[in-house]
Design an enzyme around this catalytic site. Structure first.
Site, PDB file in Angstrom:
ATOM      1  N   HIS A   1       3.223   3.539   1.159  1.00 44.72           N
ATOM      2  CA  HIS A   1       2.340   2.411   0.823  1.00 44.72           C
ATOM      3  C   HIS A   1       1.227   2.251   1.867  1.00 44.72           C
ATOM      4  CE1 HIS A   1       6.305   0.994  -1.027  1.00 44.72           C
ATOM      5  NE2 HIS A   1       5.495   1.020  -2.065  1.00 44.72           N
TER       6      HIS A   1
ATOM      7  N   GLY B   1       6.439  -3.795  -3.093  1.00 43.44           N
ATOM      8  CA  GLY B   1       6.978  -4.253  -1.810  1.00 43.44           C
ATOM      9  C   GLY B   1       8.039  -3.336  -1.242  1.00 43.44           C
TER      10      GLY B   1
ATOM     11  N   GLN C   1       2.316   7.874 -13.781  1.00 42.47           N
ATOM     12  CA  GLN C   1       1.696   6.551 -13.694  1.00 42.47           C
ATOM     13  C   GLN C   1       0.192   6.665 -13.439  1.00 42.47           C
ATOM     14  OE1 GLN C   1       3.483   2.974 -11.692  1.00 42.47           O
ATOM     15  NE2 GLN C   1       2.264   3.693  -9.973  1.00 42.47           N
TER      16      GLN C   1
ATOM     17  N   LEU D   1       7.779  -2.199   1.784  1.00 37.21           N
ATOM     18  CA  LEU D   1       6.725  -1.225   2.117  1.00 37.21           C
ATOM     19  C   LEU D   1       7.190  -0.170   3.117  1.00 37.21           C
ATOM     20  CD1 LEU D   1       3.688  -3.684   2.345  1.00 37.21           C
ATOM     21  CD2 LEU D   1       4.516  -2.401   0.360  1.00 37.21           C
TER      22      LEU D   1
END
Ligand code: AMP
Length: 267
Positions: free
Chosen positions: A37, A31, A154, A33
């Site tokens: 994103h 979030g 990641q 954003l």
């Protein structure tokens, strides 16, 4: 745009759609954003998704005890507006209690790629990431999931998890979105003072004009940043490489004041 707070309801909805042949994309986020994103949602559209599920969840399990979980920015209302405008068809907004029931005791641990870099400095971080991403995959039934290159390690860890645990989906990687100044967009940029924002520019500029690891480190320190790591690794195996060149990625993690920033450049 549908809004789900209940994992079982989303699972039922997306499961039924997938059985009907819909192409489902998942965009996992925490979030607050920003355009980074939004670019992932755009990438999902370009890839022909019929349904784009954005998850917004500040995952407590991936934060260390002395990290910023409590103060991590939360902007639910603005985020929903941005998702709708970008063309998301569903948003998943679970509570921590919804994702981690009392007595939750199963975790996913990647044991090789997550050892160094951010994993080395943030023990348990990728265990939290893998666990929540595996749960999101099972809840959302995506045909593909979109991740940003901003979090380079990641991406590699999630790809390995998908391969090793036989998740039936593709991992799509989208390029780093930057501010005009070059600073990589991040929800954590909201923590930065004007002065810290200026200091932080040394990261993107140093990567752009990269010559050597020692030179990059000096440049960051000179700007007033506290270097967490500056490393060059093989882009696939994440094994350390002495000399940067094709197939390498140079990664930086550094503190501007108390804010930890990361960035990278793939060669
Ligand atoms: P976060 O909300 O920070 O956990 O990020 C959610 C997803 O957005 C991750 O896949 C990130 O790599 C990606 N992301 C974050 N910042 C950027 C950026 N500046 N450019 C592209 N992707 C990003």
């Amino acid at each position: 745009m549908k809004i789900f707070r209940d994992a079982a309801k989303l699972q039922k909805w997306s499961g039924a759609l997938r059985r009907k042949g819909a192409r489902i994309a998942l965009v996992p986020t925490m979030g607050c954003l920003h355009e980074g994103h939004i670019s992932l949602i755009e990438a999902a559209k370009r890839r022909g998704a019929d349904e784009i599920i954005v998850s917004i969840f500040v995952n407590p399990v991936q934060f260390g005890p002395n990290e910023d979980y409590a103060k991590y920015p939360r902007e639910e209302k603005a985020d929903l507006k941005k998702c709708r405008a970008a063309g998301a068809t569903a948003v998943f907004l679970p509570t921590p209690e919804e994702m981690y029931m009392p007595g939750h005791s199963v975790y996913v641990d990647e044991e090789s790629l997550s050892k160094g870099l951010c994993g080395g400095r943030r023990p348990g971080h990728f265990r939290g990431v893998c666990t929540v991403v595996a749960k999101l995959f099972n809840i959302a039934h995506p045909d593909f999931a979109v991740f940003g290159q901003k979090d380079f390690q990641q991406v590699q860890v999630v790809k390995r998890m998908v391969r090793d645990l036989n998740f039936d989906l593709d991992v799509v990687v989208a390029p780093i979105v930057r501010e005009k100044s070059g600073l990589a967009k991040s929800s954590r940029n909201t923590y930065l003072s004007e002065k810290e924002r200026k200091m932080a520019l040394a990261i993107s500029e140093g990567l752009k004009e990269f010559r050597s690891l020692a030179g990059l480190r000096r440049r960051l320190e000179k700007a007033g940043l506290k270097v967490d790591y500056v490393e060059c690794v093989d882009s696939e195996t994440l094994a350390a490489r002495k000399r940067p060149g094709r197939g390498c990625t140079v990664l930086v993690a550094a503190y501007a004041g108390s804010t930890r920033l990361i960035d990278n450049r793939v060669f």
